[in-house]
Design a protein around this motif. Structure first.
Motif, mmCIF file in Angstrom:
data_model
loop_
_atom_site.group_PDB
_atom_site.id
_atom_site.type_symbol
_atom_site.label_atom_id
_atom_site.label_comp_id
_atom_site.label_asym_id
_atom_site.label_seq_id
_atom_site.Cartn_x
_atom_site.Cartn_y
_atom_site.Cartn_z
ATOM 1 N N MET A 152 3.969 4.805 -14.640
ATOM 2 C CA MET A 152 3.818 4.596 -13.011
ATOM 3 C C MET A 152 2.358 3.829 -13.532
ATOM 4 O O MET A 152 2.124 2.824 -12.567
ATOM 5 C CB MET A 152 3.640 6.259 -12.913
ATOM 6 N N GLN A 153 1.447 3.989 -14.362
ATOM 7 C CA GLN A 153 0.055 3.644 -14.269
ATOM 8 C C GLN A 153 -0.361 2.469 -13.945
ATOM 9 O O GLN A 153 -0.399 1.360 -13.322
ATOM 10 C CB GLN A 153 -0.655 4.247 -15.452
ATOM 11 N N ALA A 154 0.766 1.563 -15.149
ATOM 12 C CA ALA A 154 1.059 -0.235 -14.980
ATOM 13 C C ALA A 154 1.333 0.082 -14.084
ATOM 14 O O ALA A 154 1.020 -1.905 -12.938
ATOM 15 C CB ALA A 154 2.091 -0.515 -16.471
ATOM 16 N N LEU A 155 2.778 -0.041 -13.067
ATOM 17 C CA LEU A 155 3.024 -0.339 -12.090
ATOM 18 C C LEU A 155 1.555 0.357 -10.794
ATOM 19 O O LEU A 155 2.267 -0.854 -9.739
ATOM 20 C CB LEU A 155 4.192 0.443 -11.492
ATOM 21 N N ILE A 156 1.081 1.113 -11.031
ATOM 22 C CA ILE A 156 -0.031 1.403 -9.249
ATOM 23 C C ILE A 156 -0.830 -0.209 -10.387
ATOM 24 O O ILE A 156 -0.999 -0.736 -9.052
ATOM 25 C CB ILE A 156 -0.422 2.705 -10.673
ATOM 26 N N ASP A 157 -0.828 -0.643 -11.178
ATOM 27 C CA ASP A 157 -2.586 -1.486 -11.390
ATOM 28 C C ASP A 157 -1.559 -2.702 -10.989
ATOM 29 O O ASP A 157 -2.239 -3.831 -10.319
ATOM 30 C CB ASP A 157 -2.184 -1.635 -13.365
ATOM 31 N N ALA A 158 -0.292 -3.226 -11.015
ATOM 32 C CA ALA A 158 0.368 -4.734 -10.296
ATOM 33 C C ALA A 158 0.005 -4.829 -8.646
ATOM 34 O O ALA A 158 0.222 -5.602 -8.648
ATOM 35 C CB ALA A 158 1.049 -4.478 -11.253
ATOM 36 N N LYS A 167 0.656 -0.951 -0.173
ATOM 37 C CA LYS A 167 0.198 0.231 0.111
ATOM 38 C C LYS A 167 1.126 1.120 -0.071
ATOM 39 O O LYS A 167 0.245 2.760 -0.845
ATOM 40 C CB LYS A 167 -1.204 0.151 1.252
ATOM 41 N N LYS A 168 1.916 1.520 1.185
ATOM 42 C CA LYS A 168 2.747 1.724 0.978
ATOM 43 C C LYS A 168 3.536 2.656 -0.504
ATOM 44 O O LYS A 168 3.534 3.304 -1.130
ATOM 45 C CB LYS A 168 4.160 2.340 1.846
ATOM 46 N N ALA A 169 3.739 1.530 -1.155
ATOM 47 C CA ALA A 169 4.989 1.488 -2.389
ATOM 48 C C ALA A 169 3.660 2.231 -3.453
ATOM 49 O O ALA A 169 4.198 2.946 -4.717
ATOM 50 C CB ALA A 169 4.815 0.553 -2.985
ATOM 51 N N ARG A 170 2.209 1.698 -3.193
ATOM 52 C CA ARG A 170 1.368 2.355 -4.924
ATOM 53 C C ARG A 170 0.792 3.771 -4.286
ATOM 54 O O ARG A 170 1.303 3.987 -5.595
ATOM 55 C CB ARG A 170 -0.236 1.508 -4.123
ATOM 56 N N ASP A 171 0.947 3.704 -2.720
ATOM 57 C CA ASP A 171 0.336 5.533 -2.386
ATOM 58 C C ASP A 171 1.411 5.951 -3.454
ATOM 59 O O ASP A 171 1.561 7.268 -3.241
ATOM 60 C CB ASP A 171 0.514 5.973 -0.852
ATOM 61 N N ARG A 172 3.027 6.183 -2.799
ATOM 62 C CA ARG A 172 4.155 6.449 -3.658
ATOM 63 C C ARG A 172 4.513 6.829 -5.304
ATOM 64 O O ARG A 172 4.170 7.678 -5.647
ATOM 65 C CB ARG A 172 5.587 6.083 -3.297
ATOM 66 N N ASP A 219 4.556 9.807 -7.418
ATOM 67 C CA ASP A 219 5.105 10.072 -8.825
ATOM 68 C C ASP A 219 4.024 10.443 -10.310
ATOM 69 O O ASP A 219 4.704 10.907 -10.793
ATOM 70 C CB ASP A 219 6.114 8.591 -8.802
ATOM 71 N N ARG A 220 2.961 9.576 -10.218
ATOM 72 C CA ARG A 220 2.066 9.554 -11.540
ATOM 73 C C ARG A 220 1.486 10.198 -11.588
ATOM 74 O O ARG A 220 1.359 11.509 -12.686
ATOM 75 C CB ARG A 220 0.948 8.673 -11.486
ATOM 76 N N ASP A 221 1.468 11.457 -10.242
ATOM 77 C CA ASP A 221 0.587 12.968 -10.705
ATOM 78 C C ASP A 221 1.879 14.240 -11.089
ATOM 79 O O ASP A 221 1.056 15.353 -11.779
ATOM 80 C CB ASP A 221 0.005 12.904 -8.973
ATOM 81 N N ALA A 222 2.702 13.560 -10.547
ATOM 82 C CA ALA A 222 4.130 14.708 -11.461
ATOM 83 C C ALA A 222 3.920 14.798 -12.169
ATOM 84 O O ALA A 222 4.264 15.919 -12.780
ATOM 85 C CB ALA A 222 5.207 14.358 -10.486
ATOM 86 N N HIS A 223 3.405 13.340 -13.035
ATOM 87 C CA HIS A 223 3.555 13.735 -15.086
ATOM 88 C C HIS A 223 2.627 14.072 -14.731
ATOM 89 O O HIS A 223 2.476 14.254 -16.666
ATOM 90 C CB HIS A 223 4.006 12.274 -15.365
ATOM 91 N N ALA A 224 1.521 13.774 -14.492
ATOM 92 C CA ALA A 224 0.107 14.284 -15.263
ATOM 93 C C ALA A 224 0.291 15.947 -15.102
ATOM 94 O O ALA A 224 0.093 15.982 -15.362
ATOM 95 C CB ALA A 224 -1.024 13.859 -13.936
#
Length: 66
Positions: free
Chosen positions: A45-51, A9-14, A18-23
């Motif tokens: 990043m989105q692929a990683l978040i999904d995983a 969960k911490k990794a997903r939040d992080r 990071d994804r938001d910065a790119h957005a």
């Protein structure tokens, strides 16, 4: 909550941060090179978040079975 689930969960939040910065880069004034890099990183990043989401869901299912 298990340590593994908490770590996921911490990794997903992080990664969401990071994804938001790119957005933000994508939402800013268009610069071709910058936007292209940001787009590629956003998709990565989105692929990683999904995983990570799938791993969290799986971990929750496994933990719930015990």
């Amino acid at each position: 909550m298990s340590e593994r689930l908490e770590t996921l969960k911490k990794a997903r939040d992080r990664m969401i941060e990071d994804r938001d910065a790119h957005a933000k880069v994508l939402a800013a004034a268009f610069e071709r090179d910058t936007a292209e890099r940001a787009r590629n990183k956003f998709v990565e990043m989105q692929a990683l978040i999904d995983a990570l989401y799938r791993a969290i869901k799986s971990e929750g299912t496994i933990s719930g079975a015990n």
